[in-house]
Design an enzyme around this catalytic site. Structure first.
Site, PDB file in Angstrom:
ATOM      1  N   ASP A  69      20.118  65.870  45.895  1.00 43.11           N
ATOM      2  CA  ASP A  69      21.158  66.144  44.907  1.00 43.11           C
ATOM      3  C   ASP A  69      21.498  64.878  44.124  1.00 43.11           C
ATOM      4  O   ASP A  69      21.300  63.754  44.623  1.00 43.11           O
ATOM      5  CB  ASP A  69      22.427  66.655  45.603  1.00 43.11           C
ATOM      6  CG  ASP A  69      22.245  68.044  46.190  1.00 43.11           C
ATOM      7  OD1 ASP A  69      21.392  68.801  45.680  1.00 43.11           O
ATOM      8  OD2 ASP A  69      22.970  68.379  47.150  1.00 43.11           O
ATOM      9  N   TYR A 121      19.366  61.627  57.715  1.00 45.22           N
ATOM     10  CA  TYR A 121      20.414  61.364  56.724  1.00 45.22           C
ATOM     11  C   TYR A 121      21.586  60.628  57.380  1.00 45.22           C
ATOM     12  O   TYR A 121      21.848  60.799  58.570  1.00 45.22           O
ATOM     13  CB  TYR A 121      20.966  62.674  56.148  1.00 45.22           C
ATOM     14  CG  TYR A 121      19.983  63.516  55.393  1.00 45.22           C
ATOM     15  CD1 TYR A 121      19.828  63.379  54.016  1.00 45.22           C
ATOM     16  CD2 TYR A 121      19.225  64.484  56.047  1.00 45.22           C
ATOM     17  CE1 TYR A 121      18.935  64.182  53.312  1.00 45.22           C
ATOM     18  CE2 TYR A 121      18.323  65.286  55.354  1.00 45.22           C
ATOM     19  CZ  TYR A 121      18.188  65.131  53.993  1.00 45.22           C
ATOM     20  OH  TYR A 121      17.300  65.910  53.306  1.00 45.22           O
ATOM     21  N   ASP A 154      30.778  69.483  48.162  1.00 42.26           N
ATOM     22  CA  ASP A 154      30.668  68.041  47.925  1.00 42.26           C
ATOM     23  C   ASP A 154      31.579  67.664  46.760  1.00 42.26           C
ATOM     24  O   ASP A 154      32.519  68.413  46.441  1.00 42.26           O
ATOM     25  CB  ASP A 154      29.213  67.632  47.670  1.00 42.26           C
ATOM     26  CG  ASP A 154      28.608  68.263  46.414  1.00 42.26           C
ATOM     27  OD1 ASP A 154      29.338  68.940  45.652  1.00 42.26           O
ATOM     28  OD2 ASP A 154      27.386  68.078  46.187  1.00 42.26           O
ATOM     29  N   ARG A 165      25.409  69.381  52.889  1.00 45.39           N
ATOM     30  CA  ARG A 165      26.695  69.870  52.336  1.00 45.39           C
ATOM     31  C   ARG A 165      27.205  71.059  53.144  1.00 45.39           C
ATOM     32  O   ARG A 165      28.395  71.160  53.447  1.00 45.39           O
ATOM     33  CB  ARG A 165      26.515  70.289  50.884  1.00 45.39           C
ATOM     34  CG  ARG A 165      26.313  69.150  49.928  1.00 45.39           C
ATOM     35  CD  ARG A 165      26.156  69.637  48.508  1.00 45.39           C
ATOM     36  NE  ARG A 165      24.879  70.288  48.282  1.00 45.39           N
ATOM     37  CZ  ARG A 165      24.724  71.433  47.608  1.00 45.39           C
ATOM     38  NH1 ARG A 165      25.776  72.078  47.142  1.00 45.39           N
ATOM     39  NH2 ARG A 165      23.529  71.931  47.408  1.00 45.39           N
TER      40      ARG A 165
END
Length: 237
Positions: free
Chosen positions: A49, A77, A91, A184
């Site tokens: 993203d 991540y 988000d 997310r």
């Protein structure tokens, strides 16, 4: 010597606010200029993203055939999540739409919830603000028009999840997960599991397969390499 037409694989650290396609576009444009051609296949393995940074694998030429294989690799991540508030996109793309209490949340509670509910095979409903397709349309395009988007839960695997930092209204976690995991959506689900709400405030992809972010070049550095590198030209093919 690089041979972009035959195929190369580049490891890049995607910058904040760029789309994955922005990175591909810059690499493709540089190669078009250097090679003196108008067409060259360039693609990325695994979308990040705009609000995320980190490992983005870019393939050129015949190596684009390896994209599906590269996308299937395990990913790692580091994610920051704000507790006590939710947003429609899960988000910072959209504004806060609801707030929840956080006074009951402790570090021990978070660690227990992560360990008991978010390791192994789990079911996850993708975000409405995602590239998933609904009746042939991208979900995020429908969501941005205010349309109701209903997505089915998907099974995915979280190999590891670790709480790196805890504050009363913010946590940082490290996640090692399978292809198709939306961090997310993980933030949304963790917030719910804590009896509150949560949304993603920062995300960095630190590894794809064996490729770590330390192995990656920034976009400007990659463009400099392509400027200076000796390339196999079309007539040499």
């Amino acid at each position: 010597m690089l041979n972009p037409i035959q195929g190369e694989v580049f490891y890049l650290d995607k910058p904040l606010s760029w789309t994955s396609f922005d990175v591909v576009k810059r690499i493709r444009g540089k190669l078009h200029h250097r090679l003196g051609i108008k067409k060259l296949k360039v693609g990325h393995a695994g979308t990040l993203d705009p609000l995320a940074t980190g490992v983005l694998i870019v393939c050129t030429g015949k190596m684009t055939k390896q994209i599906d294989e590269l996308q299937a690799h395990v990913k790692e991540y580091v994610a920051e999540m704000a507790l006590g508030a939710t947003t429609p996109s899960f988000d910072l793309e959209t504004e806060i739409d609801a707030t929840y209490p956080t006074e009951h949340i402790t570090r021990e509670m978070v660690e227990q919830v992560l360990k008991e509910q978010f390791v192994g095979s789990i079911q996850q409903v993708p975000p409405a603000f995602s590239a998933c397709k609904v009746d042939g349309h991208r979900a995020y395009k429908m969501a941005r028009k205010g349309k109701t988007v209903e997505l089915k839960a998907k099974e995915l695997v979280i190999d590891e999840i670790e709480l790196l930092a805890f504050e009363p209204q913010k946590i940082t976690v490290r996640v090692v997960c399978s292809k198709g995991t939306y961090i997310r959506a993980l933030a949304r689900d963790i917030g719910m599991a804590l009896g509150s709400g949560a949304h993603l405030t920062a995300l960095r992809r630190t590894r794809v397969g064996s490729v770590r972010v330390e192995d990656c070049l920034s976009v400007p550095d990659m463009l400099s390499v392509l400027d200076e590198a000796e390339l196999v030209m079309p007539e040499q093919e």
